[in-house]
Design a protein around this motif. Structure first.
Motif, short mmCIF file in Angstrom:
data_model
loop_
_atom_site.label_atom_id
_atom_site.label_comp_id
_atom_site.label_asym_id
_atom_site.label_seq_id
_atom_site.Cartn_x
_atom_site.Cartn_y
_atom_site.Cartn_z
N GLY A 15 0.82 -1.20 0.00
CA GLY A 15 0.00 0.00 0.00
C GLY A 15 0.86 1.26 0.00
O GLY A 15 0.62 2.18 -0.79
N ALA A 18 2.45 1.62 -3.34
CA ALA A 18 1.49 2.07 -4.36
C ALA A 18 1.26 3.57 -4.26
O ALA A 18 1.27 4.28 -5.27
CB ALA A 18 0.17 1.30 -4.21
N VAL A 19 1.06 4.07 -3.03
CA VAL A 19 0.81 5.50 -2.86
C VAL A 19 2.04 6.31 -3.26
O VAL A 19 1.95 7.31 -3.98
CB VAL A 19 0.40 5.81 -1.41
N ALA A 22 2.37 6.27 -7.01
CA ALA A 22 1.32 7.07 -7.63
C ALA A 22 1.66 8.55 -7.51
O ALA A 22 1.48 9.32 -8.47
CB ALA A 22 -0.03 6.78 -6.97
N LEU A 23 2.20 8.95 -6.34
CA LEU A 23 2.66 10.33 -6.20
C LEU A 23 3.79 10.61 -7.19
O LEU A 23 3.87 11.70 -7.77
CB LEU A 23 3.13 10.59 -4.77
N VAL A 25 4.13 9.33 -10.15
CA VAL A 25 3.57 9.56 -11.49
C VAL A 25 3.21 11.03 -11.66
O VAL A 25 3.47 11.65 -12.69
CB VAL A 25 2.31 8.68 -11.70
N ALA A 34 7.92 9.21 -14.79
CA ALA A 34 6.50 9.06 -14.48
C ALA A 34 5.98 7.72 -14.99
O ALA A 34 5.25 7.01 -14.28
CB ALA A 34 5.71 10.22 -15.08
N ALA A 35 6.39 7.35 -16.22
CA ALA A 35 5.91 6.08 -16.79
C ALA A 35 6.42 4.90 -15.98
O ALA A 35 5.68 3.94 -15.71
CB ALA A 35 6.35 5.97 -18.24
N LEU A 38 4.51 4.58 -12.92
CA LEU A 38 3.18 4.02 -13.21
C LEU A 38 3.25 2.49 -13.24
O LEU A 38 2.38 1.81 -12.71
CB LEU A 38 2.66 4.57 -14.53
N THR A 41 3.35 1.25 -9.78
CA THR A 41 2.00 1.29 -9.19
C THR A 41 1.18 0.10 -9.65
O THR A 41 0.51 -0.56 -8.84
CB THR A 41 1.27 2.59 -9.59
N PHE A 42 1.19 -0.18 -10.97
CA PHE A 42 0.42 -1.32 -11.49
C PHE A 42 0.84 -2.60 -10.80
O PHE A 42 0.00 -3.41 -10.40
CB PHE A 42 0.64 -1.46 -13.00
N LEU A 48 -1.55 -6.17 -4.28
CA LEU A 48 -2.69 -5.97 -3.37
C LEU A 48 -3.86 -6.86 -3.79
O LEU A 48 -4.59 -7.37 -2.94
CB LEU A 48 -3.10 -4.50 -3.38
N TYR A 65 -2.08 -4.34 -17.77
CA TYR A 65 -1.65 -3.00 -17.37
C TYR A 65 -0.13 -2.88 -17.43
O TYR A 65 0.41 -2.06 -18.18
CB TYR A 65 -2.14 -2.70 -15.95
N LEU B 10 -7.12 3.22 1.07
CA LEU B 10 -6.03 3.22 0.09
C LEU B 10 -6.56 3.54 -1.29
O LEU B 10 -5.97 4.34 -2.04
CB LEU B 10 -5.34 1.85 0.10
N LEU B 14 -5.51 6.69 -3.73
CA LEU B 14 -5.02 6.52 -5.10
C LEU B 14 -5.91 7.27 -6.08
O LEU B 14 -5.43 7.93 -7.00
CB LEU B 14 -4.97 5.04 -5.47
N ILE B 17 -5.17 10.98 -5.91
CA ILE B 17 -3.91 11.32 -6.59
C ILE B 17 -4.13 11.34 -8.10
O ILE B 17 -3.68 12.25 -8.81
CB ILE B 17 -2.81 10.31 -6.21
N MET B 33 -2.18 8.72 -18.03
CA MET B 33 -1.61 7.89 -16.96
C MET B 33 -2.37 8.10 -15.66
O MET B 33 -2.63 7.15 -14.92
CB MET B 33 -0.12 8.22 -16.78
N LEU B 37 -4.48 5.51 -13.21
CA LEU B 37 -4.38 5.41 -11.75
C LEU B 37 -5.77 5.35 -11.14
O LEU B 37 -6.03 4.56 -10.21
CB LEU B 37 -3.66 6.62 -11.19
N ASN B 40 -7.28 1.99 -11.56
CA ASN B 40 -6.71 1.03 -10.62
C ASN B 40 -7.32 1.18 -9.23
O ASN B 40 -7.58 0.18 -8.56
CB ASN B 40 -5.20 1.22 -10.55
#
Lengths: 167, 102
Positions: A15, A18-19, A22-23, A25, A34-35, A38, A41-42, A48, A65, B10, B14, B17, B33, B37, B40
């Motif tokens: 978790g 992931a956060v 994501a930030l 990105v 950024a890619a 990403l 994150t995927f 999860l 993804y 969570l 996400l 964001i 992108m 997110l 997801n």
């Protein structure tokens, strides 16, 4: 008890990852970074999914993804020469941040104050058979429509990307 | 053991964001992108509900599979649009694509 602890540790580690990614990105200065964030994150979201005992969907997530969609996005970054300009923000930065925080707070308050009707049943060990059973019985019409949608999307993408014929 | 609220919070973070990124970025590819997110985050919420509310029925999983399918179609079309816009305007900056502005 060890399984519960392991699942708990897995949730918090993935978790947080992931956060953070994501930030990344949204905040990374470089489009490529950024890619890559990403993709991370995927993958962590797929992890999860595994902790939610959704094995089939987790594999689909990694394949589609992390495999296909991220490659398409990287192609788009490469084909447009915007990379040199970096990952810029527009003038709506402050309102967008405000809206994002507002949405997050609203959702979290709503989630925490709702009394979900939880079920104590344990999920099946492998979801693949059950998914196949319902996909090809109750959900066979949406399944076929999804095929038509993908065909239409492919044709539309070819038509759009080919551009006008020069004559 | 993480409960349903952990996953839902969570997912909300996400999604927020992703929303912020989709609204605040100049490059169309970054906006796409950020939209991914958000997809997801929604998928995570669906699977959390499927796991904790209806563990025996896998309708949530089916729904997520269809969302993934539609997202793939959306990305393919979206990137074709990006290429078309770039060919016509030599830029993918969304703030310059305002010819419909009143």
């Amino acid at each position: 008890m060890n399984v519960g602890l392991g699942a708990s540790v897995a949730f918090w580690v993935m978790g947080a990852a992931a956060v953070a990614s994501a930030l990344g990105v949204v905040l990374a200065r470089d489009m490529f970074h950024a890619a890559i964030f990403l993709v991370v994150t995927f993958l962590t979201v797929a992890g999860l999914f595994v902790t939610l005992s959704a094995d089939f969907v987790a594999v689909a997530q990694v394949l589609i993804y992390a495999g296909a969609i991220s490659i398409l996005l990287i192609f788009a970054i490469l084909l447009t020469r915007e990379v040199q300009r970096g990952n810029l923000s527009n003038r709506l930065q402050a309102p967008a941040l405000f809206l994002g925080v507002l949405l997050a707070v609203t959702l979290v308050v709503a989630f925490l104050n709702t009394d979900w009707r939880l079920s104590a049943e344990s999920p099946p060990d492998s979801t693949t058979n059950a998914i196949a059973d319902s996909l090809f019985s109750s959900f066979v019409l949406p399944f076929e429509v999804a095929g038509v949608l993908l065909l239409a999307a492919i044709l539309g993408a070819i038509l759009l990307a080919r551009g006008r014929e020069e004559d | 053991m993480a409960g349903i609220n952990h996953y839902l919070v969570l997912s909300a973070i996400l999604f927020a964001i992703g929303l912020t990124g989709a609204l605040a970025k100049r490059n169309i590819v970054t906006v796409l992108m950020a939209v991914e997110l958000m997809f997801n985050a929604v998928n995570l919420a669906f699977l959390a509900f499927a796991r904790f509310v209806t563990p025996a029925v896998l309708t949530g999983h089916i729904f997520v599979l269809f969302i993934i399918t539609v997202a793939a179609a959306e990305v393919a079309l979206g990137l074709a649009l990006v290429i078309a816009i770039y060919r016509n305007r030599e830029t993918v900056d969304v703030t310059t694509a305002d010819s419909m502005k009143g």
